[in-house]
Design a protein around this motif. Structure first.
Motif, mmCIF file in Angstrom:
data_model
loop_
_atom_site.group_PDB
_atom_site.id
_atom_site.type_symbol
_atom_site.label_atom_id
_atom_site.label_comp_id
_atom_site.label_asym_id
_atom_site.label_seq_id
_atom_site.Cartn_x
_atom_site.Cartn_y
_atom_site.Cartn_z
ATOM 1 N N PRO A 196 88.842 61.322 13.307
ATOM 2 C CA PRO A 196 90.070 61.727 14.006
ATOM 3 C C PRO A 196 89.781 62.273 15.403
ATOM 4 O O PRO A 196 88.648 62.655 15.712
ATOM 5 C CB PRO A 196 90.649 62.814 13.103
ATOM 6 C CG PRO A 196 89.499 63.352 12.340
ATOM 7 C CD PRO A 196 88.433 62.285 12.275
ATOM 8 N N LEU A 197 90.819 62.316 16.227
ATOM 9 C CA LEU A 197 90.716 62.988 17.528
ATOM 10 C C LEU A 197 90.462 64.470 17.258
ATOM 11 O O LEU A 197 91.044 65.042 16.355
ATOM 12 C CB LEU A 197 92.047 62.884 18.275
ATOM 13 C CG LEU A 197 92.287 61.738 19.245
ATOM 14 C CD1 LEU A 197 93.628 61.956 19.940
ATOM 15 C CD2 LEU A 197 91.183 61.590 20.259
ATOM 16 N N PRO A 198 89.597 65.117 18.035
ATOM 17 C CA PRO A 198 89.388 66.543 17.835
ATOM 18 C C PRO A 198 90.614 67.355 18.233
ATOM 19 O O PRO A 198 91.413 66.900 19.052
ATOM 20 C CB PRO A 198 88.222 66.865 18.766
ATOM 21 C CG PRO A 198 88.158 65.755 19.738
ATOM 22 C CD PRO A 198 88.756 64.554 19.086
ATOM 23 N N ALA A 199 90.748 68.539 17.665
ATOM 24 C CA ALA A 199 91.820 69.437 18.088
ATOM 25 C C ALA A 199 91.620 69.726 19.574
ATOM 26 O O ALA A 199 90.487 69.882 20.031
ATOM 27 C CB ALA A 199 91.762 70.728 17.277
ATOM 28 N N PRO A 200 92.723 69.804 20.355
ATOM 29 C CA PRO A 200 92.593 69.974 21.805
ATOM 30 C C PRO A 200 91.758 71.186 22.202
ATOM 31 O O PRO A 200 90.963 71.108 23.148
ATOM 32 C CB PRO A 200 94.042 70.133 22.272
ATOM 33 C CG PRO A 200 94.860 69.463 21.222
ATOM 34 C CD PRO A 200 94.125 69.643 19.937
ATOM 35 N N ASP A 201 91.895 72.303 21.476
ATOM 36 C CA ASP A 201 91.130 73.487 21.888
ATOM 37 C C ASP A 201 89.634 73.304 21.634
ATOM 38 O O ASP A 201 88.798 73.749 22.425
ATOM 39 C CB ASP A 201 91.668 74.745 21.185
ATOM 40 C CG ASP A 201 91.590 74.644 19.671
ATOM 41 O OD1 ASP A 201 91.712 73.512 19.147
ATOM 42 O OD2 ASP A 201 91.398 75.679 19.006
ATOM 43 N N VAL A 202 89.290 72.601 20.573
ATOM 44 C CA VAL A 202 87.876 72.334 20.275
ATOM 45 C C VAL A 202 87.291 71.410 21.347
ATOM 46 O O VAL A 202 86.199 71.648 21.885
ATOM 47 C CB VAL A 202 87.731 71.693 18.868
ATOM 48 C CG1 VAL A 202 86.291 71.266 18.617
ATOM 49 C CG2 VAL A 202 88.191 72.676 17.793
ATOM 50 N N ALA A 203 88.044 70.367 21.681
ATOM 51 C CA ALA A 203 87.561 69.405 22.675
ATOM 52 C C ALA A 203 87.461 70.049 24.057
ATOM 53 O O ALA A 203 86.472 69.861 24.781
ATOM 54 C CB ALA A 203 88.503 68.196 22.716
ATOM 55 N N ALA A 204 88.473 70.846 24.417
ATOM 56 C CA ALA A 204 88.441 71.504 25.733
ATOM 57 C C ALA A 204 87.296 72.514 25.792
ATOM 58 O O ALA A 204 86.625 72.656 26.822
ATOM 59 C CB ALA A 204 89.783 72.183 26.012
ATOM 60 N N GLY A 205 87.041 73.205 24.675
ATOM 61 C CA GLY A 205 85.930 74.155 24.612
ATOM 62 C C GLY A 205 84.592 73.453 24.807
ATOM 63 O O GLY A 205 83.699 73.955 25.502
ATOM 64 N N TRP A 206 84.465 72.280 24.229
ATOM 65 C CA TRP A 206 83.227 71.504 24.358
ATOM 66 C C TRP A 206 83.021 71.094 25.824
ATOM 67 O O TRP A 206 81.923 71.183 26.366
ATOM 68 C CB TRP A 206 83.283 70.277 23.446
ATOM 69 C CG TRP A 206 82.068 69.411 23.512
ATOM 70 C CD1 TRP A 206 80.888 69.614 22.853
ATOM 71 C CD2 TRP A 206 81.905 68.219 24.297
ATOM 72 N NE1 TRP A 206 80.001 68.606 23.176
ATOM 73 C CE2 TRP A 206 80.590 67.740 24.054
ATOM 74 C CE3 TRP A 206 82.732 67.504 25.161
ATOM 75 C CZ2 TRP A 206 80.091 66.588 24.648
ATOM 76 C CZ3 TRP A 206 82.238 66.356 25.760
ATOM 77 C CH2 TRP A 206 80.935 65.909 25.503
ATOM 78 N N LEU A 207 84.107 70.659 26.477
ATOM 79 C CA LEU A 207 84.009 70.278 27.899
ATOM 80 C C LEU A 207 83.689 71.500 28.763
ATOM 81 O O LEU A 207 82.850 71.434 29.661
ATOM 82 C CB LEU A 207 85.317 69.637 28.371
ATOM 83 C CG LEU A 207 85.583 68.201 27.877
ATOM 84 C CD1 LEU A 207 87.018 67.789 28.184
ATOM 85 C CD2 LEU A 207 84.594 67.218 28.496
ATOM 86 N N ALA A 208 84.348 72.624 28.464
ATOM 87 C CA ALA A 208 84.119 73.839 29.250
ATOM 88 C C ALA A 208 82.661 74.277 29.136
ATOM 89 O O ALA A 208 82.063 74.731 30.118
ATOM 90 C CB ALA A 208 85.061 74.950 28.779
ATOM 91 N N ALA A 209 82.084 74.099 27.954
ATOM 92 C CA ALA A 209 80.683 74.475 27.754
ATOM 93 C C ALA A 209 79.755 73.586 28.579
ATOM 94 O O ALA A 209 78.587 73.895 28.757
ATOM 95 C CB ALA A 209 80.327 74.382 26.270
ATOM 96 N N ARG A 210 80.275 72.476 29.047
ATOM 97 C CA ARG A 210 79.503 71.580 29.927
ATOM 98 C C ARG A 210 79.892 71.769 31.392
ATOM 99 O O ARG A 210 79.758 70.856 32.211
ATOM 100 C CB ARG A 210 79.721 70.131 29.506
ATOM 101 C CG ARG A 210 78.728 69.748 28.467
ATOM 102 C CD ARG A 210 79.214 68.796 27.419
ATOM 103 N NE ARG A 210 78.253 68.840 26.331
ATOM 104 C CZ ARG A 210 78.241 69.800 25.398
ATOM 105 N NH1 ARG A 210 79.170 70.730 25.390
ATOM 106 N NH2 ARG A 210 77.306 69.812 24.488
#
Ligand SMILES: [Zn+2]
Length: 357
Positions: A196-210
């Protein structure tokens, strides 16, 4: 927030991994989901778990690979003799897998022309032969195929026989963003697992960590697909560029779009049309913030324009003048975005898209 688990698995793949390792019994698994959510990473993680020789359960939470045993080290070095990874030549560099030597040598190998975007029949024949060999380390023989829909009909038919009657301990992980394009007979022989698509907050958190700035903007731009958002950043699709796009297109400027690869520029225009249509029918936009979008677009004109863009997208890989193409498309979209009479006038003398036919 932790960006990923200890073994570097993308955080939103934890649940599908547990399902793959415990909820499946067959010899062939089909992982499918939208582009950019990590099917390939998941396929490799599943393959590693199947091949791991670690016997300390504490080092293998949930049955995952231990990352410390001889097999895991061979996988990390990409030299495990019982693992074969089939990816099209054109993707090998991006994915960091050169594929098997036999696979790459099909039809004259890499020296010729453009690298193939397909998984060729020679590569699948090599995988079939690999699956029939005795296991070098006494465990499973695992073949990963990604993107599985890139198998051409000859490739898929070659694989089919082996999927029907898998030899010995052969196991397969197919990963695909377009499972509907697989042969139904291939699909039906695999156990299917949706990523499934990740939850938006999880995905945004992953991008922010990068260190990605304004991750929500880029995540929306990529339709919620974090890996896609991250990859596009390297092509110049950053948040400021994305946010100024509606304004530029309304002004008839292709300045930003012309710096992007044509398929990505067309995709951005399609998303702009999509969102303008959403607003025109009273729905919420999906890819751009609502306050940056023009109101009053005409549904018929926007629908018409979307169809033109779909046609352009199909031809986007053709070697015609990319710069000229983008400019014509921007004017086409501008005409559709503008409200009322002005838009109609623009529409009646819309730029010719004859070059796209
Ligand atoms: Zn291991």
């Amino acid at each position: 927030m932790s960006a990923s688990s200890d073994d570097g698995l993308l955080p939103w793949l934890e649940a599908p991994l547990a399902q793959a390792l415990h909820g499946t019994r067959g010899h062939a698994l089909l992982l499918h989901g939208m582009q950019g959510v990590g099917q390939f990473e998941l396929a490799l993680t599943v393959a590693a778990a199947w091949l791991c020789e670690g016997d300390d359960p504490a080092a293998r939470p949930g049955g995952r690979a231990c990352r410390g045993c001889a097999a895991c080290r061979l996988i990390a070095a990409r030299t495990h003799p019982d693992l074969m990874v089939l990816v099209p030549e054109a993707l090998q560099e991006a994915l960091g897998w050169s594929g098997s030597d036999e696979a790459a040598d099909g039809e004259g190998g890499k020296s010729k022309a453009k690298p193939s975007r397909e998984i060729k029949v020679e590569a699948v024949r090599a995988a079939v032969a690999f699956a029939q060999q005795t296991s070098s380390r006494g465990g499973a023989k695992v073949t990963v195929i990604y993107p599985a829909e890139r198998m051409n009909p000859a490739s898929a038919n070659t694989l089919l026989k082996t999927l029907e009657e898998p030899p010995g301990r052969a196991r397969f992980v197919l990963a695909s963003a377009a499972p509907q394009r697989l042969l139904p007979t291939v699909r039906s022989r695999c156990q299917s697992l949706r990523v499934p698509l990740p939850a938006p907050d999880v995905a945004a958190g992953w991008l922010a960590a990068r260190q990605v700035a304004q991750p929500e903007v880029l995540l929306a731009a990529a339709g919620g697909q974090p890996l896609e958002a991250h990859e596009r950043l390297a092509l110049g699709v950053d948040a400021p560029a994305w946010l100024r796009l509606p304004r530029e297109v309304l002004a008839g400027q292709a300045a930003t779009l012309a710096t992007w690869p044509l398929p990505i520029a067309i995709d951005a225009l399609q998303k702009l049309c999509h969102d303008a249509l959403a607003i025109a029918v009273g729905a919420l936009p999906r890819y751009f913030p609502a306050d940056g979008l023009p109101a009053g677009g005409d549904v018929a004109r926007l629908t018409d324009c979307s169809a033109d863009l779909r046609r352009a997208a199909r031809h986007a890989e053709h070697p015609w003048n990319a710069g000229l193409g983008v400019e014509a498309l921007v004017l086409r979209v501008r005409a559709a975005l503008r409200p009322g009479k002005e838009g109609d006038a623009q529409h009646s003398r819309r730029p010719s898209l004859a070059t796209l036919k």
